[in-house]
Design a protein around this motif. Structure first.
Motif, PDB file in Angstrom:
ATOM      1  N   ASP A 326       3.593  76.021  48.117  1.00 40.92           N
ATOM      2  CA  ASP A 326       3.913  77.350  47.612  1.00 40.92           C
ATOM      3  C   ASP A 326       5.356  77.713  47.941  1.00 40.92           C
ATOM      4  O   ASP A 326       5.813  77.563  49.071  1.00 40.92           O
ATOM      5  CB  ASP A 326       2.974  78.394  48.242  1.00 40.92           C
ATOM      6  CG  ASP A 326       1.542  78.223  47.785  1.00 40.92           C
ATOM      7  OD1 ASP A 326       1.346  77.633  46.694  1.00 40.92           O
ATOM      8  OD2 ASP A 326       0.634  78.645  48.515  1.00 40.92           O
ATOM      9  N   SER A 327       6.045  78.196  46.938  1.00 35.95           N
ATOM     10  CA  SER A 327       7.427  78.685  47.100  1.00 35.95           C
ATOM     11  C   SER A 327       8.284  77.710  47.911  1.00 35.95           C
ATOM     12  O   SER A 327       8.729  78.001  49.021  1.00 35.95           O
ATOM     13  CB  SER A 327       7.423  80.067  47.781  1.00 35.95           C
ATOM     14  OG  SER A 327       6.647  80.988  47.068  1.00 35.95           O
ATOM     15  N   ARG A 329      11.133  75.935  49.684  1.00 31.27           N
ATOM     16  CA  ARG A 329      12.435  76.482  50.080  1.00 31.27           C
ATOM     17  C   ARG A 329      13.454  75.398  50.393  1.00 31.27           C
ATOM     18  O   ARG A 329      14.653  75.623  50.235  1.00 31.27           O
ATOM     19  CB  ARG A 329      12.251  77.379  51.306  1.00 31.27           C
ATOM     20  CG  ARG A 329      11.449  78.632  51.049  1.00 31.27           C
ATOM     21  CD  ARG A 329      11.275  79.448  52.316  1.00 31.27           C
ATOM     22  NE  ARG A 329      10.557  78.684  53.347  1.00 31.27           N
ATOM     23  CZ  ARG A 329      10.261  79.164  54.550  1.00 31.27           C
ATOM     24  NH1 ARG A 329      10.641  80.382  54.886  1.00 31.27           N
ATOM     25  NH2 ARG A 329       9.598  78.422  55.425  1.00 31.27           N
ATOM     26  N   THR A 349       9.406  71.524  51.820  1.00 29.24           N
ATOM     27  CA  THR A 349       8.841  72.501  52.749  1.00 29.24           C
ATOM     28  C   THR A 349       8.824  73.879  52.103  1.00 29.24           C
ATOM     29  O   THR A 349       9.829  74.311  51.522  1.00 29.24           O
ATOM     30  CB  THR A 349       9.664  72.549  54.049  1.00 29.24           C
ATOM     31  OG1 THR A 349       9.700  71.254  54.631  1.00 29.24           O
ATOM     32  CG2 THR A 349       9.044  73.518  55.041  1.00 29.24           C
ATOM     33  N   GLY A 350       7.662  74.527  52.188  1.00 24.87           N
ATOM     34  CA  GLY A 350       7.522  75.867  51.642  1.00 24.87           C
ATOM     35  C   GLY A 350       7.040  76.842  52.688  1.00 24.87           C
ATOM     36  O   GLY A 350       7.033  76.544  53.889  1.00 24.87           O
ATOM     37  N   GLU A 351       6.599  77.996  52.234  1.00 23.60           N
ATOM     38  CA  GLU A 351       6.175  79.041  53.155  1.00 23.60           C
ATOM     39  C   GLU A 351       4.893  78.671  53.887  1.00 23.60           C
ATOM     40  O   GLU A 351       4.687  79.066  55.030  1.00 23.60           O
ATOM     41  CB  GLU A 351       5.975  80.356  52.396  1.00 23.60           C
ATOM     42  CG  GLU A 351       7.264  80.935  51.828  1.00 23.60           C
ATOM     43  CD  GLU A 351       7.014  82.240  51.103  1.00 23.60           C
ATOM     44  OE1 GLU A 351       5.826  82.627  50.960  1.00 23.60           O
ATOM     45  OE2 GLU A 351       7.993  82.882  50.682  1.00 23.60           O
ATOM     46  N   ARG A 352       4.015  77.906  53.266  1.00 18.92           N
ATOM     47  CA  ARG A 352       2.704  77.646  53.851  1.00 18.92           C
ATOM     48  C   ARG A 352       2.407  76.167  54.094  1.00 18.92           C
ATOM     49  O   ARG A 352       1.263  75.807  54.355  1.00 18.92           O
ATOM     50  CB  ARG A 352       1.610  78.223  52.959  1.00 18.92           C
ATOM     51  CG  ARG A 352       1.687  79.730  52.805  1.00 18.92           C
ATOM     52  CD  ARG A 352       0.536  80.230  51.963  1.00 18.92           C
ATOM     53  NE  ARG A 352       0.590  81.682  51.794  1.00 18.92           N
ATOM     54  CZ  ARG A 352      -0.268  82.377  51.055  1.00 18.92           C
ATOM     55  NH1 ARG A 352      -1.267  81.726  50.434  1.00 18.92           N
ATOM     56  NH2 ARG A 352      -0.154  83.680  50.951  1.00 18.92           N
ATOM     57  N   THR A 354       3.902  71.687  53.855  1.00 19.22           N
ATOM     58  CA  THR A 354       4.865  70.643  53.548  1.00 19.22           C
ATOM     59  C   THR A 354       4.184  69.584  52.701  1.00 19.22           C
ATOM     60  O   THR A 354       3.010  69.249  52.919  1.00 19.22           O
ATOM     61  CB  THR A 354       5.401  69.995  54.837  1.00 19.22           C
ATOM     62  OG1 THR A 354       6.047  70.995  55.618  1.00 19.22           O
ATOM     63  CG2 THR A 354       6.399  68.891  54.522  1.00 19.22           C
TER      64      THR A 354
END
Length: 371
Positions: A326-327, A329, A349-352, A354
């Motif tokens: 998710d999202s 970054r 890697t995202g908010e919640r 990898t």
């Protein structure tokens, strides 16, 4: 050494001074070689750092065997001695070091004073007192190496009980402080010389291959300007190359995913004539890092230019959209070819969580591991 009549002098011989200088040189050279070899991953330096003290210790042991055999063959001389003074120097163990000053009275030779240290058990310490008579032993050629015999034979014990000795004139014989000072200074000089010799002989390995000749080419830091794909302003590119690594840092507003940017960056780190192999290549949005194979590593590593650099942008996009992160970054590409054909590993890697996408050396996706 302060000498009283009848006692042979001890001298700091040229051989002892030379041994101190050589010992310091071996210590300095071996430490410098070992630490420098570990820091630069140079196996010959590491081997030299380990081998040098081993060979020196073996040669010194073999060289001193005849002298030690001669010393063991000489029977120690036994004599009576009177305690002039003693002082316990402290200690936490049952045996404490005690400084003794004795008048030694050898049979058939002039008496002399000597000062030395010897460990004495706390229980036995009251047995030693000024003007008391003790039995001592010492090598005939080194009368200053006196040791009190704690359990003399009955004959010597009887002689000590009946003996009356007078104090010998003159100061006590003891180690010459200049001897230890001269030996220590020469050892320090040898340490510096040994360190300098290793740095001079292996300067190319320790400081880079061009450290020895002409105008050295140190770690190259160059800056160039080019227009950004996303901006009409100019931004800088910083390239740094050393004997072990190479890095390219892009300025603001630019990305390694821009068309042709990653290939230009890789070629800027591999344009030297040696075509150095890489152990690892790591790419982030504005940073490229290449870890080069050590010199003499044979076929270990891979040519960074052989990677599917033009496929990286598509692989990163696929990782962002298919791994369920998710999202997303940030992302990172790692190419590792130490044990064979290089493989690509893209980590997103995202908010919640990898996700990881792996591809082969031609850019073909092998597996996906979502969060």
């Amino acid at each position: 050494m302060t000498i009283t009549p009848g006692a042979p002098p001890t001298r700091t011989t040229p051989g002892r001074l030379a041994l101190g200088l050589l010992t310091g040189g071996v210590i300095g050279a071996s430490l410098t070689a070992f630490i420098g070899g570990c820091a630069t991953a140079k196996a010959p330096l590491i081997v030299l750092g380990l081998l040098l003290p081993t060979v020196f210790g073996l040669l010194r042991y073999l060289g001193t065997r005849p002298r030690r055999a001669r010393e063991r063959a000489v029977a120690p001389r036994t004599a009576l001695a009177m305690i002039e003074n003693l002082q316990a120097l402290g200690g936490e163990d049952s045996d404490v070091p005690v400084r003794f000053e004795l008048t030694v009275a050898p049979d058939g030779a002039p008496a002399y004073r000597v000062e030395f240290r010897q460990a004495v058990n706390l229980v036995e310490l009251p047995d030693y007192r000024p003007r008391g008579i003790v039995v001592v032993e010492y090598p005939p050629d080194r009368p200053w190496k006196v040791r009190i015999v704690k359990r003399p034979t009955p004959a010597w014990e009887e002689r000590a009980a009946r003996a009356v000795l007078d104090s010998a004139p003159g100061p006590a014989m003891k180690e010459d402080p200049l001897r230890g000072c001269a030996t220590g200074l020469l050892a320090l000089l040898g340490l510096l010389l040994g360190t300098g010799a290793v740095l001079l002989l292996f300067r190319a390995d320790l400081f880079g291959r061009d450290a020895g000749g002409g105008a050295p080419k140190p770690s190259v830091t160059s800056s160039s300007t080019s227009s950004s794909t996303f901006s009409s302003t100019f931004s800088s590119t910083t390239t740094t190359v050393t004997s072990a690594t190479g890095t390219v840092t892009l300025g603001p507003g630019r990305s390694m995913l821009d068309q042709g940017e990653l290939r230009r960056s890789v070629e800027s780190l591999t344009q030297d004539a040696d075509h150095r192999q890489a152990l690892t290549l790591v790419v982030q949005d504005r940073l490229l890092t290449v870890v080069y194979s050590p010199a003499g590593a044979g076929a270990a590593g891979f040519d960074p230019r052989s990677l599917p650099l033009d496929r990286v942008a598509a692989l990163v996009e696929e990782a962002r959209t298919t791994l369920g992160v998710d999202s997303p970054r940030s992302w990172q590409l790692t190419a590792d070819g130490v044990t064979g054909s290089p493989t690509l590993r893209i980590t997103v890697t995202g908010e919640r969580g990898t996700g990881i996408l792996e591809a082969d050396g031609q850019g073909k996706v092998l597996r996906r591991n979502g969060s």
